[in-house]
Design a protein around this motif. Structure first.
Motif, PDB file in Angstrom:
ATOM      1  N   ASP A   1       0.838  -1.199   0.000  1.00 28.92           N
ATOM      2  CA  ASP A   1       0.000   0.000   0.000  1.00 28.92           C
ATOM      3  C   ASP A   1       0.874   1.250   0.000  1.00 28.92           C
ATOM      4  O   ASP A   1       1.869   1.315   0.702  1.00 28.92           O
ATOM      5  CB  ASP A   1      -0.887   0.016   1.244  1.00 28.92           C
ATOM      6  CG  ASP A   1      -1.670  -1.281   1.389  1.00 28.92           C
ATOM      7  OD1 ASP A   1      -1.154  -2.198   2.041  1.00 28.92           O
ATOM      8  OD2 ASP A   1      -2.768  -1.358   0.830  1.00 28.92           O
ATOM      9  N   SER A   2       0.462   2.238  -0.781  1.00 31.16           N
ATOM     10  CA  SER A   2       1.161   3.519  -0.829  1.00 31.16           C
ATOM     11  C   SER A   2       0.120   4.623  -0.750  1.00 31.16           C
ATOM     12  O   SER A   2      -0.855   4.625  -1.513  1.00 31.16           O
ATOM     13  CB  SER A   2       1.971   3.646  -2.124  1.00 31.16           C
ATOM     14  OG  SER A   2       2.325   4.998  -2.375  1.00 31.16           O
ATOM     15  N   ALA A   3       0.307   5.557   0.172  1.00 33.37           N
ATOM     16  CA  ALA A   3      -0.647   6.656   0.315  1.00 33.37           C
ATOM     17  C   ALA A   3      -0.743   7.465  -0.970  1.00 33.37           C
ATOM     18  O   ALA A   3      -1.838   7.835  -1.423  1.00 33.37           O
ATOM     19  CB  ALA A   3      -0.229   7.552   1.482  1.00 33.37           C
ATOM     20  N   THR A   4       0.399   7.737  -1.587  1.00 28.42           N
ATOM     21  CA  THR A   4       0.418   8.506  -2.826  1.00 28.42           C
ATOM     22  C   THR A   4      -0.403   7.818  -3.903  1.00 28.42           C
ATOM     23  O   THR A   4      -1.272   8.418  -4.546  1.00 28.42           O
ATOM     24  CB  THR A   4       1.864   8.692  -3.314  1.00 28.42           C
ATOM     25  OG1 THR A   4       2.623   9.361  -2.314  1.00 28.42           O
ATOM     26  CG2 THR A   4       1.905   9.490  -4.604  1.00 28.42           C
ATOM     27  N   VAL A   5      -0.126   6.554  -4.118  1.00 31.65           N
ATOM     28  CA  VAL A   5      -0.793   5.803  -5.178  1.00 31.65           C
ATOM     29  C   VAL A   5      -2.281   5.644  -4.872  1.00 31.65           C
ATOM     30  O   VAL A   5      -3.133   5.737  -5.756  1.00 31.65           O
ATOM     31  CB  VAL A   5      -0.119   4.431  -5.357  1.00 31.65           C
ATOM     32  CG1 VAL A   5      -0.863   3.586  -6.384  1.00 31.65           C
ATOM     33  CG2 VAL A   5       1.340   4.612  -5.785  1.00 31.65           C
ATOM     34  N   ALA A   6      -2.616   5.404  -3.600  1.00 31.93           N
ATOM     35  CA  ALA A   6      -4.013   5.209  -3.216  1.00 31.93           C
ATOM     36  C   ALA A   6      -4.847   6.460  -3.521  1.00 31.93           C
ATOM     37  O   ALA A   6      -5.966   6.371  -4.049  1.00 31.93           O
ATOM     38  CB  ALA A   6      -4.110   4.850  -1.743  1.00 31.93           C
ATOM     39  N   VAL A   7      -4.332   7.632  -3.191  1.00 31.33           N
ATOM     40  CA  VAL A   7      -5.067   8.870  -3.421  1.00 31.33           C
ATOM     41  C   VAL A   7      -5.209   9.148  -4.914  1.00 31.33           C
ATOM     42  O   VAL A   7      -6.268   9.591  -5.383  1.00 31.33           O
ATOM     43  CB  VAL A   7      -4.382  10.043  -2.701  1.00 31.33           C
ATOM     44  CG1 VAL A   7      -5.002  11.365  -3.102  1.00 31.33           C
ATOM     45  CG2 VAL A   7      -4.486   9.868  -1.203  1.00 31.33           C
ATOM     46  N   LEU A   8      -4.152   8.902  -5.681  1.00 34.68           N
ATOM     47  CA  LEU A   8      -4.240   9.080  -7.126  1.00 34.68           C
ATOM     48  C   LEU A   8      -5.288   8.149  -7.720  1.00 34.68           C
ATOM     49  O   LEU A   8      -6.045   8.532  -8.621  1.00 34.68           O
ATOM     50  CB  LEU A   8      -2.876   8.824  -7.773  1.00 34.68           C
ATOM     51  CG  LEU A   8      -1.810   9.898  -7.540  1.00 34.68           C
ATOM     52  CD1 LEU A   8      -0.464   9.434  -8.070  1.00 34.68           C
ATOM     53  CD2 LEU A   8      -2.216  11.204  -8.208  1.00 34.68           C
TER      54      LEU A   8
END
Length: 548
Positions: free
Chosen positions: A78-85
């Motif tokens: 999981d990556s916060a950056t990728v999740a929001v994008l």
């Protein structure tokens, strides 16, 4: 076997695995799992997906990266950056939480993965360097602020909403009077607990501590009965693989977002991967990393998940625990799968405010204030690029902000390449070679473009040479920095040759690469200048001019 190991790196390292590494790899895997569980549930919600989705995608993402990746410590999950994008891309097409949203999110992960695998097959890993680190600093900082402002209502116990960053901030300010005190106490207590533990016990997985404490306090005090929102019952088990139920038109619509997501995911992963590799004396294959990230995303998409990327916090924990190989990732995958199969019932009393607090602490590390100060101190142009990317996210929102970041990076590359000047070379003190700012060679002007000559700077190179002529009867152009030549640059050399000839000055070329010579020959330029005017070294060119 060597060719197979290049495509599937696990084939190369697994036969040489040492039994002595197993204990530390198992410990490192447990450390990673301790972060994967709490952060995964929080980041799943950032992606607009149910919390249990993290348990579906994490095992397959870790497994596939362990097989195809070349970093021994990097964690792909999981990556916060990728999740929001991901949430921003799919949220424009379907209502968050709907069946269509979940299907489109899985499809986005698959398409993103396919783009990355294709880029890896085409050996495009080297192009990661063209995404400016300064721009990425601003983009990630802006994204962290966007993530944070979305989590604050969860910690305050008020309704979120709003269109864009500043609208959300204003809504939070307007509804401060509606703050649910019990929820605030839980959320603020979670954040305080994590910060204190992180300060005095840096090796302890603070997110896991907050998760356990939140569950215990909620169950003991019955917080759900006091108006505190909790996660509730989560289904146990693992998802079965399935092709996302979307149309071809949906895939075409997602393609643009997937391409941008692939670029950001790789740019975010390759830096830490290289840093960890340098620390341990290992090497990273950027093209293999692209294929590994692509495989992990395709796997996540087929398991009804969302796009995945590099996790800096989990990678740091993996490295700190002494991980020697990707066996640590396999361990974390197994532990996460076990949690999904038999332990999901424990999360029912978990307050949503705790998940919000976990995200706030995690994204606080993404706010690069120190790096922005460093850019301001060292180079104002890089600082401006970072601020433009940051404001692009805050003012235009996430996806347009990504477009701004990519555009600014491209423009920065073109601008700097177009402004590449030329250096004049002269003799060394012993007369055995030529160096920048050496002693002038009588009658000969030796110049070297400071970067590759191509369409954007070709005219500038031509115009820079003429004022330097002085009394020179020969101009030598060192093309060492130009590994390939485009047609406008070849035409510029032809125009320069004609211009100099009209002034009674000859042109000689030195250190031209094979591809450059091939194009110059095909355009007929070598016939006009003469093969004897093409030299392997700048000294040979200058000596030939002097003899003449």
């Amino acid at each position: 076997m060597a060719a197979l190991a290049k495509l599937v790196p696990v084939v190369g390292w697994l036969p040489g695995y040492r039994r002595a590494w197993l204990s530390v790899d198992l410990l490192a895997g447990l450390s990673v799992a301790a972060l994967v569980v709490p952060e995964g549930m929080a980041y799943a919600q950032l992606a607009g997906m149910p919390p249990q989705t993290a348990f579906y995608i994490t095992p397959v993402a870790l497994l596939l990266y362990a097989v195809f990746g070349t970093s021994r410590q990097l964690v792909i999950a999981d990556s916060a950056t990728v999740a929001v994008l991901s949430a921003a891309a799919v949220g424009a097409l379907a209502a968050t939480g709907s069946a269509e949203f979940i299907a489109l999110t899985g499809a986005l992960a698959v398409v993103t993965g396919l783009f990355m695998v294709l880029a890896g097959v085409l050996r495009l890993g080297r192009f990661s360097q063209f995404f400016s680190e300064s721009v990425l600093t601003g983009f990630v900082t802006g994204l962290a602020l966007v993530i944070a402002v979305k989590q604050v209502p969860k910690v305050l116990g008020v309704d979120g909403g709003g269109e864009g960053f500043f609208d959300r901030v204003w809504l939070i300010v307007r509804h401060l009077g509606d703050t649910h005190l019990a929820t605030l106490a839980v959320g603020a207590g979670c954040v305080a607990l994590m910060l204190v533990v992180e300060r005095f016990l840096p090796r302890v997985p603070v997110a896991l501590i907050a998760l356990i404490a939140g569950i215990a306090v909620s169950a003991l005090l019955g917080l759900d009965g006091h108006g505190v929102d909790v996660v509730g019952d989560l289904p146990s088990g693992l998802a079965t693989p399935a092709v996302p139920d979307v149309s071809f038109a949906d895939l075409v619509t997602l393609a643009g977002s997937a391409a941008g997501l692939a670029l950001v995911t790789f740019a975010e992963a390759i830096g830490p991967a290289r840093s960890l590799a340098r620390k341990h004396g290992n090497t990273i294959d950027p093209d293999a990393e692209l294929r590994a990230l692509g495989a992990a995303n395709i796997g996540a998409g087929f398991f009804r998940g969302y796009p995945v990327g590099a996790s800096l916090s989990k990678s740091a924990a993996n490295d700190l625990a002494g991980a020697r190989s990707a066996v640590s990732l396999l361990t974390a995958a197994v532990v996460t799968a076990v949690v999904a199969l038999v332990l999901t019932g424990l999360f029912a009393p978990l307050p949503e405010a705790v998940l919000g607090g976990i995200v706030l602490v995690a994204v606080s590390r993404m706010v690069k204030v120190g790096e922005l100060r460093r850019l301001w101190r060292l180079r104002r142009t890089d600082f401006v690029l970072a601020v433009v990317a940051l404001l692009g996210v805050l003012v235009l929102d996430v996806l347009p902000g990504l477009a701004v970041a990519v555009l600014v990076s491209v423009l920065a590359v073109i601008y700097r390449a177009a402004r590449a000047g030329i250096s004049t070379l002269g003799r060394t003190s012993d007369g055995t070679g030529l160096v920048a700012d050496g002693s002038p060679v009588p009658g000969v002007l030796v110049v070297r473009p400071d970067g590759p000559v191509f369409f954007a700077n070709a005219v500038a190179v031509h115009e820079a040479v003429i004022p330097l002529l002085g009394g020179a009867r020969t101009v030598v152009v060192d093309l060492e920095s130009t590994t390939d030549l485009d047609v406008p640059a070849a035409d510029m050399l032809s125009d320069l040759h004609a211009d100099l000839a009209s002034r009674g000055v000859e042109l000689r070329l030195a250190r031209a690469h094979r591809e450059v010579r091939a194009l110059l020959a095909e355009t007929g330029f070598l016939d006009r200048i003469g093969a004897d005017h093409l030299h392997t070294t700048t000294k040979a060119a200058a000596d030939a001019a002097r003899i003449r």
